[in-house]
Write a protein that holds these residues in place. Structure first.
Motif, PDB file in Angstrom:
ATOM      1  N   GLY A  65       4.217   9.232   2.973  1.00 42.37           N
ATOM      2  CA  GLY A  65       5.555   8.890   2.497  1.00 42.37           C
ATOM      3  C   GLY A  65       5.650   7.436   2.081  1.00 42.37           C
ATOM      4  O   GLY A  65       4.665   6.683   2.121  1.00 42.37           O
ATOM      5  N   ASN A  66       6.840   7.040   1.675  1.00 44.74           N
ATOM      6  CA  ASN A  66       7.048   5.661   1.227  1.00 44.74           C
ATOM      7  C   ASN A  66       6.902   4.654   2.352  1.00 44.74           C
ATOM      8  O   ASN A  66       6.713   3.456   2.096  1.00 44.74           O
ATOM      9  CB  ASN A  66       8.440   5.521   0.594  1.00 44.74           C
ATOM     10  CG  ASN A  66       8.573   6.356  -0.671  1.00 44.74           C
ATOM     11  OD1 ASN A  66       7.595   6.545  -1.391  1.00 44.74           O
ATOM     12  ND2 ASN A  66       9.788   6.834  -0.956  1.00 44.74           N
ATOM     13  N   GLU A  67       6.985   5.146   3.601  1.00 47.22           N
ATOM     14  CA  GLU A  67       6.839   4.210   4.717  1.00 47.22           C
ATOM     15  C   GLU A  67       5.396   3.745   4.885  1.00 47.22           C
ATOM     16  O   GLU A  67       5.135   2.755   5.575  1.00 47.22           O
ATOM     17  CB  GLU A  67       7.342   4.862   6.015  1.00 47.22           C
ATOM     18  CG  GLU A  67       6.475   5.997   6.544  1.00 47.22           C
ATOM     19  CD  GLU A  67       6.748   7.332   5.838  1.00 47.22           C
ATOM     20  OE1 GLU A  67       6.088   8.332   6.213  1.00 47.22           O
ATOM     21  OE2 GLU A  67       7.611   7.354   4.931  1.00 47.22           O
ATOM     22  N   GLY A  70       0.070   1.512   2.179  1.00 49.92           N
ATOM     23  CA  GLY A  70      -0.915   1.761   1.139  1.00 49.92           C
ATOM     24  C   GLY A  70      -0.362   2.633   0.023  1.00 49.92           C
ATOM     25  O   GLY A  70      -0.585   2.366  -1.170  1.00 49.92           O
ATOM     26  N   PHE A  71       0.366   3.664   0.404  1.00 46.61           N
ATOM     27  CA  PHE A  71       0.950   4.558  -0.590  1.00 46.61           C
ATOM     28  C   PHE A  71       2.019   3.827  -1.408  1.00 46.61           C
ATOM     29  O   PHE A  71       2.165   4.062  -2.625  1.00 46.61           O
ATOM     30  CB  PHE A  71       1.544   5.781   0.103  1.00 46.61           C
ATOM     31  CG  PHE A  71       2.048   6.830  -0.842  1.00 46.61           C
ATOM     32  CD1 PHE A  71       1.164   7.602  -1.577  1.00 46.61           C
ATOM     33  CD2 PHE A  71       3.414   7.045  -0.999  1.00 46.61           C
ATOM     34  CE1 PHE A  71       1.633   8.571  -2.456  1.00 46.61           C
ATOM     35  CE2 PHE A  71       3.880   8.011  -1.874  1.00 46.61           C
ATOM     36  CZ  PHE A  71       2.982   8.783  -2.602  1.00 46.61           C
ATOM     37  N   ALA A  72       2.775   2.958  -0.732  1.00 51.33           N
ATOM     38  CA  ALA A  72       3.793   2.189  -1.446  1.00 51.33           C
ATOM     39  C   ALA A  72       3.159   1.266  -2.479  1.00 51.33           C
ATOM     40  O   ALA A  72       3.663   1.119  -3.600  1.00 51.33           O
ATOM     41  CB  ALA A  72       4.627   1.386  -0.448  1.00 51.33           C
ATOM     42  N   LEU A  73       2.031   0.629  -2.149  1.00 49.25           N
ATOM     43  CA  LEU A  73       1.337  -0.239  -3.104  1.00 49.25           C
ATOM     44  C   LEU A  73       0.817   0.561  -4.304  1.00 49.25           C
ATOM     45  O   LEU A  73       0.882   0.102  -5.446  1.00 49.25           O
ATOM     46  CB  LEU A  73       0.186  -0.961  -2.408  1.00 49.25           C
ATOM     47  CG  LEU A  73       0.571  -2.043  -1.388  1.00 49.25           C
ATOM     48  CD1 LEU A  73      -0.676  -2.544  -0.658  1.00 49.25           C
ATOM     49  CD2 LEU A  73       1.272  -3.203  -2.089  1.00 49.25           C
ATOM     50  N   LEU A  74       0.305   1.779  -4.038  1.00 47.59           N
ATOM     51  CA  LEU A  74      -0.179   2.617  -5.136  1.00 47.59           C
ATOM     52  C   LEU A  74       0.963   2.992  -6.076  1.00 47.59           C
ATOM     53  O   LEU A  74       0.806   3.022  -7.308  1.00 47.59           O
ATOM     54  CB  LEU A  74      -0.837   3.880  -4.567  1.00 47.59           C
ATOM     55  CG  LEU A  74      -2.216   3.713  -3.921  1.00 47.59           C
ATOM     56  CD1 LEU A  74      -2.664   5.013  -3.286  1.00 47.59           C
ATOM     57  CD2 LEU A  74      -3.241   3.254  -4.945  1.00 47.59           C
ATOM     58  N   GLN A  75       2.122   3.278  -5.507  1.00 55.31           N
ATOM     59  CA  GLN A  75       3.270   3.642  -6.345  1.00 55.31           C
ATOM     60  C   GLN A  75       3.716   2.455  -7.210  1.00 55.31           C
ATOM     61  O   GLN A  75       4.119   2.640  -8.368  1.00 55.31           O
ATOM     62  CB  GLN A  75       4.423   4.119  -5.458  1.00 55.31           C
ATOM     63  CG  GLN A  75       4.235   5.538  -4.937  1.00 55.31           C
ATOM     64  CD  GLN A  75       5.435   6.004  -4.122  1.00 55.31           C
ATOM     65  OE1 GLN A  75       6.066   5.194  -3.434  1.00 55.31           O
ATOM     66  NE2 GLN A  75       5.735   7.279  -4.202  1.00 55.31           N
ATOM     67  N   GLY A  78       1.832   2.305 -10.344  1.00 61.37           N
ATOM     68  CA  GLY A  78       2.000   3.407 -11.282  1.00 61.37           C
ATOM     69  C   GLY A  78       1.451   4.733 -10.807  1.00 61.37           C
ATOM     70  O   GLY A  78       1.403   5.695 -11.586  1.00 61.37           O
ATOM     71  N   TYR A  79       1.040   4.798  -9.554  1.00 64.76           N
ATOM     72  CA  TYR A  79       0.475   6.066  -9.050  1.00 64.76           C
ATOM     73  C   TYR A  79       1.597   7.036  -8.725  1.00 64.76           C
ATOM     74  O   TYR A  79       2.651   6.662  -8.207  1.00 64.76           O
ATOM     75  CB  TYR A  79      -0.374   5.806  -7.803  1.00 64.76           C
ATOM     76  CG  TYR A  79      -0.891   7.063  -7.156  1.00 64.76           C
ATOM     77  CD1 TYR A  79      -1.979   7.743  -7.683  1.00 64.76           C
ATOM     78  CD2 TYR A  79      -0.282   7.568  -6.011  1.00 64.76           C
ATOM     79  CE1 TYR A  79      -2.448   8.895  -7.088  1.00 64.76           C
ATOM     80  CE2 TYR A  79      -0.739   8.736  -5.412  1.00 64.76           C
ATOM     81  CZ  TYR A  79      -1.827   9.397  -5.955  1.00 64.76           C
ATOM     82  OH  TYR A  79      -2.271  10.542  -5.376  1.00 64.76           O
ATOM     83  N   LYS A  80       1.355   8.321  -9.052  1.00 66.51           N
ATOM     84  CA  LYS A  80       2.308   9.381  -8.735  1.00 66.51           C
ATOM     85  C   LYS A  80       1.648  10.382  -7.797  1.00 66.51           C
ATOM     86  O   LYS A  80       0.428  10.602  -7.879  1.00 66.51           O
ATOM     87  CB  LYS A  80       2.764  10.085 -10.005  1.00 66.51           C
ATOM     88  CG  LYS A  80       3.568   9.182 -10.928  1.00 66.51           C
ATOM     89  CD  LYS A  80       3.999   9.945 -12.175  1.00 66.51           C
ATOM     90  CE  LYS A  80       4.797   9.014 -13.107  1.00 66.51           C
ATOM     91  NZ  LYS A  80       5.236   9.731 -14.338  1.00 66.51           N
ATOM     92  N   SER A  81       2.431  11.001  -6.960  1.00 62.73           N
ATOM     93  CA  SER A  81       1.904  11.953  -5.980  1.00 62.73           C
ATOM     94  C   SER A  81       1.217  13.126  -6.684  1.00 62.73           C
ATOM     95  O   SER A  81       1.778  13.710  -7.623  1.00 62.73           O
ATOM     96  CB  SER A  81       3.042  12.461  -5.088  1.00 62.73           C
ATOM     97  OG  SER A  81       2.531  13.371  -4.129  1.00 62.73           O
ATOM     98  N   GLY A  82       0.001  13.470  -6.246  1.00 61.60           N
ATOM     99  CA  GLY A  82      -0.768  14.566  -6.844  1.00 61.60           C
ATOM    100  C   GLY A  82      -1.646  14.148  -7.995  1.00 61.60           C
ATOM    101  O   GLY A  82      -2.407  14.964  -8.539  1.00 61.60           O
ATOM    102  N   GLN A  83      -1.578  12.858  -8.369  1.00 58.62           N
ATOM    103  CA  GLN A  83      -2.372  12.359  -9.486  1.00 58.62           C
ATOM    104  C   GLN A  83      -3.726  11.865  -8.977  1.00 58.62           C
ATOM    105  O   GLN A  83      -3.864  11.394  -7.855  1.00 58.62           O
ATOM    106  CB  GLN A  83      -1.608  11.214 -10.172  1.00 58.62           C
ATOM    107  CG  GLN A  83      -2.311  10.635 -11.386  1.00 58.62           C
ATOM    108  CD  GLN A  83      -1.513   9.474 -11.985  1.00 58.62           C
ATOM    109  OE1 GLN A  83      -0.408   9.184 -11.516  1.00 58.62           O
ATOM    110  NE2 GLN A  83      -2.064   8.825 -12.982  1.00 58.62           N
TER     111      GLN A  83
END
Length: 253
Positions: A65-67, A70-75, A78-83
């Motif tokens: 999730g956004n919490e 690492g995932f927040a930095l990827l987003q 420009g990263y999208k979930s499932g990409q």
């Protein structure tokens, strides 16, 4: 209590098959045992490893999730979930699987164990190959020995045939003594006291069967114009050379 009416419908409709109460009691006991097992499983306190495994599986199955920093930095990049990862999307989609080490062996033990198993298998294959080669060599040697013995027996038979023919042809020419003692087939003598005979035997024993056969064949062709392979006595040397294929069994085959 009222007395049972044996003529009533209730009494007639009762199931009175033999053994039925026993079957019913067994089923009830089995059901009771299963319920007890389920209750014990629910009440059983889980071990620390089991709880850790459940929590780990739950976390791995849930998406980030956004919490998650690492995932927040990827987003933000420009990263999208499932990409797929990478600038052009050539990277992996699913995260690298987590391999949990549950054994007590040290790092690299499984690789070492696998390598030893492969070495053992290779050694076993080499032993099978060497055994197969040894069997093939033994079979080849046996065939060679068998063929050699057959050839020796054939040459011994040809030599005896030549000796009989030589003795017969020499006697027809009034030759009483053979050119060599072994040119004729002599009867066995138990006691030989003549020293010259002993020397002749020693000399003849130095020759092999093939050498004796070659010498005796040449003598029969030169002296009597006879070929043991053809079984024919020719008129002269010219007749022999023109009509006889050769002076060996191979030439006549």
């Amino acid at each position: 209590e009222e007395e049972e009416d044996y003529m009533s419908d209730l009494f007639i409709k009762q199931d009175v098959r033999p053994g039925l109460p026993m079957v019913r009691r067994v089923k009830e006991a089995i059901q009771k045992e299963e319920k007890q097992k389920e209750a014990n499983e629910k009440n059983r306190q889980k071990s620390i490893k089991e709880e850790e495994k459940e929590r780990r599986d739950l976390v791995l199955k849930s998406a980030l999730g956004n919490e998650n920093k690492g995932f927040a930095l990827l987003q933000k990049m420009g990263y999208k979930s499932g990409q797929a990862l990478g600038k052009s999307g050539e990277g992996i989609v699913e995260p690298i699987p987590l391999n949990i080490k549950t054994g007590l062996s040290g790092l690299g033990h499984e690789e070492l164990k696998k390598r030893k198993a492969e070495e053992k298998l290779e050694s076993y294959r080499q032993k099978l190959h060497m055994k197969k080669q040894a069997n093939e060599q033994a079979a080849d040697q046996f065939r060679i020995r068998f063929k050699t013995k057959q050839e020796e027996r054939k040459m011994e038979g040809d030599l005896r045939k030549s000796q009989r023919a030589c003795q017969q042809l020499d006697m027809q020419k009034d030759i009483d003594v053979p050119k060599e003692t072994w040119f004729w087939i002599e009867p066995e003598e138990e006691d030989k006291k003549d020293e010259e005979d002993k020397e002749d035997e020693c000399t003849s024993s130095d020759l092999s069967v093939s050498e004796k056969l070659h010498i005796l064949t040449a003598y029969l062709r030169e002296e009597h114009f006879y070929c043991i392979w053809c079984g024919t006595t020719y008129e002269d040397s010219g007749d022999l050379s023109s009509n006889c294929p050769g002076d060996s069994a191979a030439d006549h085959d």
